[in-house]
Design an enzyme around this catalytic site. Sequence first.
Site, mmCIF file in Angstrom:
data_model
loop_
_atom_site.group_PDB
_atom_site.id
_atom_site.type_symbol
_atom_site.label_atom_id
_atom_site.label_comp_id
_atom_site.label_asym_id
_atom_site.label_seq_id
_atom_site.Cartn_x
_atom_site.Cartn_y
_atom_site.Cartn_z
ATOM 1 N N ASP A 43 -8.653 15.985 23.780
ATOM 2 C CA ASP A 43 -10.024 15.543 23.515
ATOM 3 C C ASP A 43 -10.830 15.425 24.808
ATOM 4 O OD1 ASP A 43 -8.832 13.260 24.537
ATOM 5 O OD2 ASP A 43 -9.335 11.966 22.840
ATOM 6 N N ASP A 89 -7.092 4.260 21.353
ATOM 7 C CA ASP A 89 -5.837 4.053 22.089
ATOM 8 C C ASP A 89 -5.244 2.688 21.795
ATOM 9 O OD1 ASP A 89 -5.962 6.545 23.222
ATOM 10 O OD2 ASP A 89 -6.644 5.858 25.194
#
Length: 199
Positions: free
Chosen positions: A65, A87
């Site tokens: 990404d 995350d």
Amino acid sequence: MLNNKVRPQTNKITGKIGEKIPINPNIVTIIGLLISIFSGVLFASGNLIAGAIFIILSGFCDMIDGAIARSQNRRTKFGGFLDSTCDRFSDAAILIGLMYGGFIDPILGALAIHASLTVSYIRAKAEKEGIKCSVGIAERAERLLIITIASLIAGLLNNSHSIMFIAIALLTILSYITVFQRVHHVWINLEEDQIHRPQ
């Protein structure tokens, strides 16, 4: 620590891949989160090896990404915010899966989650003060690497509980050491800034 040493080399490789993927990097971030959650589900169901494999896949998404955003000039503040938020959810999902699967004690799992979140929180607060804070012996890459390797070994040797306990205990200790390293790093930088600030 591992990020700072390996990232320049991986960025060259992932950058070439990122140039050829016609997809919004935020979508890749969300896909990586979903893969991490599925990894946690696999751990909760007792499948350590499959869970580890899906951590690797989610880690690949986490690299791609950013590569897409950089190589296609699609970096945005929201993209960085989304990546950091995902995350945190990913880390928690993996550790909760290990707890639910009975591989680690809930107290140890809670400490591991707390330590991981605190490491990231300190970096966010430091960067708000204008201080780069990617220091410490157990950043996210190291923590996921410990879980992945331990899960593969435990799954292959069929000795899951003792291996996973040692791995997560090590991860937790290293994470708290990283917390102290980052607090010290921020303290030093803020003290220097105070000294050099015009009176």
